[in-house]
Design a protein around this motif. Structure first.
Motif, mmCIF file in Angstrom:
data_model
loop_
_atom_site.group_PDB
_atom_site.id
_atom_site.type_symbol
_atom_site.label_atom_id
_atom_site.label_comp_id
_atom_site.label_asym_id
_atom_site.label_seq_id
_atom_site.Cartn_x
_atom_site.Cartn_y
_atom_site.Cartn_z
ATOM 1 N N GLN A 107 0.876 -0.720 0.532
ATOM 2 C CA GLN A 107 -0.063 -0.193 -0.170
ATOM 3 C C GLN A 107 0.898 0.869 0.086
ATOM 4 N N ALA A 108 0.254 2.158 -0.022
ATOM 5 C CA ALA A 108 0.899 3.348 -0.070
ATOM 6 C C ALA A 108 1.530 3.897 0.487
ATOM 7 N N ASP A 109 1.010 3.574 2.059
ATOM 8 C CA ASP A 109 2.245 3.790 3.077
ATOM 9 C C ASP A 109 2.471 2.827 4.256
ATOM 10 N N ASP A 110 3.581 1.443 3.229
ATOM 11 C CA ASP A 110 4.055 0.700 3.638
ATOM 12 C C ASP A 110 5.403 0.841 3.728
ATOM 13 N N TYR A 111 5.997 0.498 4.636
ATOM 14 C CA TYR A 111 7.438 0.668 4.642
ATOM 15 C C TYR A 111 8.298 -0.505 5.222
ATOM 16 N N THR A 112 9.735 -0.220 4.916
ATOM 17 C CA THR A 112 10.744 -1.675 5.716
ATOM 18 C C THR A 112 11.356 -0.539 6.794
ATOM 19 N N ILE A 113 11.599 -1.285 7.804
ATOM 20 C CA ILE A 113 13.578 -0.768 7.878
ATOM 21 C C ILE A 113 14.694 -1.311 7.616
ATOM 22 N N THR A 114 15.460 -1.294 7.006
ATOM 23 C CA THR A 114 16.967 -1.947 6.518
ATOM 24 C C THR A 114 17.475 -1.320 7.056
ATOM 25 N N PHE A 115 18.823 -1.931 6.792
ATOM 26 C CA PHE A 115 20.140 -2.366 7.370
ATOM 27 C C PHE A 115 19.906 -1.679 8.571
ATOM 28 N N ASN A 116 19.350 -2.539 9.247
ATOM 29 C CA ASN A 116 19.465 -2.500 10.617
ATOM 30 C C ASN A 116 19.033 -1.087 12.039
ATOM 31 N N GLY A 117 18.180 -0.546 10.848
ATOM 32 C CA GLY A 117 17.549 0.971 10.461
ATOM 33 C C GLY A 117 18.169 2.264 9.924
ATOM 34 N N GLY A 118 19.845 1.840 9.081
ATOM 35 C CA GLY A 118 20.227 3.003 8.523
ATOM 36 C C GLY A 118 19.557 3.599 7.078
ATOM 37 N N LEU A 119 18.172 2.396 7.020
ATOM 38 C CA LEU A 119 17.601 3.161 5.882
ATOM 39 C C LEU A 119 15.798 2.808 6.167
ATOM 40 N N VAL A 120 14.910 3.483 6.176
ATOM 41 C CA VAL A 120 13.757 3.626 6.499
ATOM 42 C C VAL A 120 12.607 3.652 4.455
ATOM 43 N N ILE A 121 12.473 3.391 4.366
ATOM 44 C CA ILE A 121 12.078 2.805 2.449
ATOM 45 C C ILE A 121 10.457 2.194 2.747
ATOM 46 N N ARG A 122 10.448 2.917 1.481
ATOM 47 C CA ARG A 122 8.679 3.411 1.396
ATOM 48 C C ARG A 122 8.788 1.624 0.241
ATOM 49 N N ASN A 123 7.733 0.998 0.455
ATOM 50 C CA ASN A 123 7.845 0.062 -0.381
ATOM 51 C C ASN A 123 7.696 -0.018 -1.988
ATOM 52 N N HIS A 124 6.911 0.333 -2.051
ATOM 53 C CA HIS A 124 6.039 0.702 -3.666
ATOM 54 C C HIS A 124 6.725 0.912 -4.646
ATOM 55 N N ASP A 125 7.418 2.378 -3.842
ATOM 56 C CA ASP A 125 7.991 3.074 -4.455
ATOM 57 C C ASP A 125 10.179 3.299 -4.455
ATOM 58 N N HIS A 126 10.287 2.360 -3.514
ATOM 59 C CA HIS A 126 11.028 2.815 -2.875
ATOM 60 C C HIS A 126 12.132 4.119 -2.811
ATOM 61 N N HIS A 127 10.847 4.962 -1.673
ATOM 62 C CA HIS A 127 11.229 6.343 -1.628
ATOM 63 C C HIS A 127 11.564 6.200 -0.581
#
Length: 266
Positions: free
Chosen positions: A60-80
């Motif tokens: 969904q438009a407001d789904d995110y993932t925490i990557t690199f153990n917190g180093g990058l917070v990225i929106r899933n669908h468009d990688h913002h």
């Protein structure tokens, strides 16, 4: 009120065979459909866990993932990129020198690929990661002048035990160091961890840690378990993590995430 569920992957949401069980999948999808944010928290880049994002339908438009153990917070669908924390090449000099003096391996990651440092002992990180990620073998002197997410020492448990025991304080104090697995030691920017990434994401929605439930099993999960309103240790978690958490569930191979979620939300 819990509005976000944060999940470590290895040995937490994932089984020993590196899969998300159907029981966990269905429970998380149900919560997501009800408006609870489901956030995967990992040391890997988003492309390396994309199959799990698709399996859980976190697109969904407001789904995110925490990557690199917190180093990058990225929106899933468009990688913002919502938030990003890195280190310059020269900040790795101390750990590189320590590894070279003591015959330890080192991999350095930017936000897209891995650089195995070839003038050091060979690493086992590629075999352990077993994920879709580019590896670019490089000598330390030839690393590009850019921002990097973290360093990794990947070796047998006894080798990393030695690396931790011998590490001088003047080296250790330059990084946030976590043992994410017995065979993986991570060197992150100071004050960067999964909790820091989650704090940025919670603010995005106008929430705080009182709205967070987090699941984990290992040292790199400590910050988010300690910060969350409900920190859940897996049955297979380390004793130190169980001591930090305020709740405990069964193991990752017993659908521990779903078992706790059903009990809590039902």
């Amino acid at each position: 009120m819990i509005k976000m569920v944060a999940l470590d992957l290895d040995h937490t949401l994932l089984t020993s065979t590196k899969t998300i069980s159907k029981v966990n999948e269905l429970e998380l999808k149900k919560l997501h459909e009800q408006g609870i944010k489901v956030v995967l928290c990992t040391g890997r880049p988003i492309n390396a866990i994309w199959k799990f994002i698709e399996q859980l339908e976190l697109l969904q438009a407001d789904d995110y993932t925490i990557t690199f153990n917190g180093g990058l917070v990225i929106r899933n669908h468009d990688h913002h990129e919502l938030a990003k924390t890195g280190m310059p090449k020269q900040q790795f000099r101390a750990i590189y020198d320590y590894a070279k003096q003591n015959d330890f391996p080192l991999d350095i990651l930017d936000f897209q690929q891995v650089y195995p440092i070839t003038d050091l002992k060979p690493s086992i990180y590629r075999q352990m990661l077993a994920a879709k990620m580019d590896f670019v073998p490089t000598e330390f002197a030839d690393l590009p002048d850019e921002s990097f997410s973290k360093g990794i020492m990947a070796a047998e448990k006894n080798v990393l035990d030695e690396a931790v025991a011998k590490m001088p304080a003047e080296v250790a104090q330059q990084y946030h160091i976590v043992r994410s697995q017995d065979q993986i030691l991570e060197f992150l920017p100071v004050n960067s961890d999964k909790a820091a990434g989650l704090e940025q994401l919670l603010k995005q929605f106008g929430w705080d840690f009182s709205n967070l439930m987090a699941f984990g099993d290992a040292e790199n999960d400590a910050g988010m378990l300690k910060s969350a309103k409900i920190g859940v240790a897996m049955g297979n978690a380390t004793p130190a993590i169980k001591a930090i958490a305020n709740e405990e569930t069964v193991t990752n191979d017993e659908d521990g995430v779903a078992v706790f979620l059903k009990k809590y939300f039902d």
